[in-house]
Design an enzyme around this catalytic site. Structure first.
Site, short mmCIF file in Angstrom:
data_model
loop_
_atom_site.label_atom_id
_atom_site.label_comp_id
_atom_site.label_asym_id
_atom_site.label_seq_id
_atom_site.Cartn_x
_atom_site.Cartn_y
_atom_site.Cartn_z
N LYS A 66 0.83 -1.21 0.00
CA LYS A 66 0.00 0.00 0.00
C LYS A 66 0.86 1.26 0.00
O LYS A 66 0.65 2.17 -0.81
CB LYS A 66 -0.93 0.01 1.23
CG LYS A 66 -1.91 -1.15 1.25
CD LYS A 66 -2.83 -1.11 2.45
CE LYS A 66 -2.11 -1.38 3.77
NZ LYS A 66 -1.42 -2.68 3.83
N THR A 67 1.85 1.30 0.91
CA THR A 67 2.73 2.48 0.97
C THR A 67 3.47 2.64 -0.35
O THR A 67 3.59 3.75 -0.89
CB THR A 67 3.72 2.33 2.15
OG1 THR A 67 2.96 2.19 3.35
CG2 THR A 67 4.64 3.53 2.27
N ASP A 111 -1.34 7.15 6.31
CA ASP A 111 -1.24 5.73 6.58
C ASP A 111 -2.08 5.42 7.82
O ASP A 111 -2.22 6.28 8.69
CB ASP A 111 0.24 5.37 6.83
CG ASP A 111 0.53 3.93 6.46
OD1 ASP A 111 -0.40 3.21 6.06
OD2 ASP A 111 1.71 3.52 6.58
N THR A 160 -5.40 -1.16 6.94
CA THR A 160 -5.48 -2.62 7.01
C THR A 160 -6.86 -3.02 7.51
O THR A 160 -7.18 -4.20 7.55
CB THR A 160 -4.43 -3.15 8.01
OG1 THR A 160 -4.50 -2.36 9.20
CG2 THR A 160 -3.04 -3.08 7.43
N ARG A 219 6.46 -8.31 1.81
CA ARG A 219 7.33 -7.95 2.94
C ARG A 219 8.00 -9.20 3.51
O ARG A 219 9.19 -9.18 3.83
CB ARG A 219 6.53 -7.23 4.03
CG ARG A 219 7.36 -7.00 5.31
CD ARG A 219 6.70 -6.07 6.29
NE ARG A 219 6.54 -4.75 5.71
CZ ARG A 219 5.49 -3.97 5.92
NH1 ARG A 219 4.50 -4.38 6.69
NH2 ARG A 219 5.43 -2.79 5.36
#
Ligand SMILES: Nc1ncnc2c1ncn2[C@@H]1O[C@H](COP(=O)(O)OP(=O)(O)O)[C@@H](O)[C@H]1O
Ligand SMILES: [Mg+2]
Length: 249
Positions: A66-67, A111, A160, A219
């Protein structure tokens, strides 16, 4: 081991590593084909009309990109990005301070947007809807509201927990895109890309072994890649009767 596979946990060292690993443009972003197709259309249309991109909400589990996408959107729109974190904005004034420094075409990335306090969120409504900032001035006990115009900007929110977003906030996003877990093949592509960025040779079997264990999460894949490449760089294989073991300094 459980920590390695926990995509929510991330320390400052890993954050730094992630920044250097982030793809910069949509065509380097692996997978999420439907989402990329939609974004290409929206971005292309906004650029053609010389307008800002609609406010965009990105949602999905941690570690899926997302980032990374928020930065890519800023690059593709040729705008500057301002990054803030939902829980760090406590008062309406904190948000007003950020909003008042925005320039035309900027991307404001919030965020964990579901963690914005409700009173702060209300400041966002006007800012998102018609680019105005309502400021309450209290002088000698007389409170009045003044409306300050803001330059056109795009809010990109990431969460999230889409279910925790209030409906008035959710309704103000023109674009909402879900980020899904990646297939093993896509994770393998991401591991190969990471190996290239780090200038490290990696055997296809090793790529597959990592891809199978990454829970569809970039990740985790990048973390397993780093941990295993560090291991192979520093540890020596020692053969013995029962096979081999590793000796690490
Ligand atoms: N589609 C993708 N292609 C390549 N790398 C990705 C992709 N998605 C995520 N990554 C990598 O995974 C890491 C975590 O992504 P991030 O954007 O921080 O996830 P999130 O913000 O959803 O928690 C980043 O270092 C990024 O480089
Ligand atoms: Mg993130």
């Amino acid at each position: 081991m459980t920590d390695i596979l926990n995509s929510k946990k991330i320390d400052s060292f890993e954050e730094e590593q992630e920044i250097s690993l982030r793809p910069q443009h949509l065509n380097e972003y692996i997978g999420q084909e439907d989402l990329k197709r939609n974004l290409r259309v929206f971005i292309g249309a906004a650029l053609k009309r010389h307008e800002t991109l609609d406010h965009t909400l990105l949602y999905g589990p941690p570690g899926l990109g997302k980032t990374t996408l928020a930065y890519i959107i800023a690059n593709e729109m040729k705008g500057k990005i301002r990054v803030i974190n939902g829980p760090s904005i406590e008062k309406p004034g904190d948000l007003a301070a950020v909003l008042s420094t925005l320039e035309s075409g900027d991307i404001l990335f919030i965020d964990e947007i579901h963690r914005l306090p409700r009173i702060v969120e209300e400041v966002l409504y006007g800012a998102m809807e018609d680019f105005t900032l309502s400021v309450i001035i209290n002088r000698d006990g007389n409170a009045r509201t003044i409306e300050v115009p803001l330059p056109p900007f795009t809010l990109v929110g990431a969460t999230t927990r889409i279910g925790d977003l209030t409906s008035p906030l959710r309704a103000r996003f023109g674009i909402a895109e879900k980020i899904n877990f990646y297939s093993e093949n896509e994770i393998a592509d991401i591991v190969n890309r990471t190996a290239k960025v780090y200038n490290t040779a990696i055997a296809p079997e090793a790529v597959n072994a990592i891809a199978q264990r990454s829970r569809g999460t970039p990740r985790i894949a990048n973390r397993l890649f780093r941990t295993s490449s560090r291991f192979f760089r520093f540890c020596q294989r020692k053969f013995n009767k029962s096979g081999f073991s590793y000796i690490c300094p």
